[in-house]
Write an enzyme that holds these catalytic residues in place. Structure first.
Site, short mmCIF file in Angstrom:
data_model
loop_
_atom_site.label_atom_id
_atom_site.label_comp_id
_atom_site.label_asym_id
_atom_site.label_seq_id
_atom_site.Cartn_x
_atom_site.Cartn_y
_atom_site.Cartn_z
N GLU A 135 0.80 -1.22 0.00
CA GLU A 135 0.00 0.00 0.00
C GLU A 135 0.84 1.28 0.00
OE1 GLU A 135 -3.52 -0.32 2.71
OE2 GLU A 135 -2.54 -2.18 3.35
N ARG A 136 2.11 1.17 -0.41
CA ARG A 136 2.96 2.37 -0.42
C ARG A 136 2.53 3.34 -1.52
NH1 ARG A 136 6.01 2.51 4.31
NH2 ARG A 136 6.79 0.41 4.72
#
Length: 357
Positions: A135-136
Site C-alpha cells: 500500500e505504499r
C-alpha cells in the site's frame, strides 16, 4: 430468536432474488459457495492462555493451530523490495530500491520477494488464499494522493531535472507515463512469481479494485467515475488475480445508510470487474470488526448483519475477517475479542453461511 429468524428470512429472500429494495441491484453471479475466512493474528493471545478454537464452529475457515500465515489464508505485508519512499522524522524519507517504480530494480525486488515468501511460508503446496498487501503507492499515477502524493512529486522532479525547459503539462505527462509503466511491471511480475511458486494458491492484491466511494470528493455509494474507467484499464492486473479483495472497512462517523452504501459500492465494483473477465475471479471482501476511525469500538450487531448482507446480495463470494496485531496485544483486548466472537460475530457468520449455502 425472533430477530434472528427475521434476519435469516430477509437474507434468504434477497439471495434468492425474491425481494430487493429500490436501492438494491442484484448482481448476476453464478451460484457459488459463500466462505468466510479468519485473518486475525489471534495466535498472539496464546501467551495469555486464550485460544480461538471456536472459530471453526461458526463456519469460519481458520488456519490450523491458529497460525497467521496458514493453510487457509496467508497475508504478506509489504513483501520483497518494492520501490518506496519510507517516512522518517521531520518530513524526510528513506529511498528504498530507487524510491519510485521507474527508478527501481525489478530483479532485486523479485529475488527479495521469493526469499520473503520462502521464509514466511515455505510450503510450496499452499492451496489457500495468498494476499499481497502493498500500500505504499498505487499503479495509477493520478490515484497517488494524500500520503502517497510524495510519489507524484518525486517522479515529477526527476523529469524536471532531465528536461528543465519543458512546460508543466509535458513534465507531468511524462512522469505519469514512466511511473505507470514500471508500476505495472513491479505489480504484475510480483503476482506472476507468486503464482508460479505457489501454483495451487489463489492470489490477489489487497484493496483492489479501488472504488473511492464515501470519500470527501465522492461522498456517495457509487464508485468514482474516473476510478471505474481506470479499473477497466487494469485488466493486466485483474487477469492475473485469482481473487479480488476489496476493502470494506466502515467508519463510525458515517450514518448507518452511508456505511451500507460504502460496502455496497465497493462490492458491486469488484463484482463488475470480475464479470468482465473470462476467468471470473472470486470476490472476497476484507472486513474489519471495529470501526476504522474508532478502533476500540466493535461494530454493532446491526452493522455486522447489514454489512454481511450487502456483501451477499451484491454478488460477493465471501468475507475475510481481518484484525490488526494491535487488536490482540493485551489480555484485555484478547478477552474482549473472544467474547465478541462468541456472542455477536460468530452467530451472525454461521447464520449467513447457512442461509446462503
Amino acid at each position: 430468536m425472533l430477530l434472528v429468524t427475521l434476519f435469516l428470512f430477509f437474507l434468504q429472500a434477497l439471495v434468492n432474488g425474491d425481494s430487493c429494495g429500490s436501492n438494491c441491484e442484484k448482481s448476476e453471479r453464478p451460484k457459488r459457495v459463500f466462505n468466510i475466512y479468519w485473518n486475525v493474528p489471534t495466535f498472539m493471545c496464546h501467551q495469555y492462555g486464550l485460544y480461538f478454537d471456536e472459530v471453526t464452529n461458526f463456519n469460519i475457515k481458520h488456519n490450523s493451530k491458529d497460525n497467521f500465515q496458514g493453510d487457509k489464508i496467508a497475508i504478506f505485508y509489504d513483501p520483497g523490495e518494492f520501490p518506496a519512499l519510507l517516512p522518517l522524522n521531520y518530513g524526510k524519507y528513506k529511498i528504498r530500491n530507487g524510491g519510485v517504480p521507474q527508478e527501481g530494480n525489478i530483479t532485486i525486488h523479485l529475488q527479495r520477494f521469493i526469499e520473503y515468501l520462502d521464509k514466511t511460508y515455505p510450503n510450496r503446496n499452499f492451496s489457500g488464499i495468498g494476499v499481497i498487501d502493498f500500500e505504499r503507492w498505487r499503479p495509477i499515477f493520478r490515484q497517488n494522493w494524500g500520503n502517497m502524493k510524495i510519489y507524484k512529486n518525486f517522479s515529477i522532479d526527476l523529469v524536471r531535472k532531465e528536461h528543465p525547459f519543458w512546460n508543466k503539462k509535458m513534465i507531468e505527462l511524462e512522469a505519469s507515463k514512466r511511473f505507470e509503466k514500471y508500476a505495472r511491471l513491479f505489480m504484475e511480475e510480483t503476482l506472476k512469481l507468486a503464482k508460479k511458486t505457489r501454483k495451487q494458491a489463489d492470489w490477489g492484491y489487497y484493496g483492489y479494485p479501488y472504488c473511492f466511494n464515501m470519500s470527501p470528493t465522492n461522498f456517495v455509494p457509487d464508485c468514482d467515475v474516473t476510478a471505474r474507467d481506470e479499473n477497466n484499464e487494469m485488466s493486466w492486473l485483474f487477469n492475473n488475480q485469482n481473487v479480488l479483495l476489496p476493502s470494506v472497512y466502515i467508519r463510525r462517523e458515517l450514518t448507518p445508510d452511508q456505511r451500507i452504501g460504502l460496502v455496497q459500492g465497493r462490492v458491486k465494483e469488484a463484482v463488475r470487474i470480475s464479470n468482465k473477465l473470462k476467468h471470473s475471479p472470486k470476490v472476497f471482501s476484507y472486513w474489519w470488526y471495529v470501526y476504522q476511525d474508532e478502533t476500540n469500538t466493535f461494530l454493532t450487531e446491526t452493522d455486522v448483519k447489514k454489512t454481511f448482507q450487502e456483501i451477499v446480495i451484491n454478488g460477493g463470494d465471501g468475507i475475510i475477517i481481518w484484525g490488526s496485531s494491535s487488536d490482540v496485544n493485551s489480555l484485555s483486548k484478547c478477552t474482549r475479542l473472544r467474547e465478541y466472537l462468541l456472542t455477536v460475530l460468530g452467530p451472525i457468520a454461521v447464520n449467513v453461511t447457512e442461509a446462503v449455502n
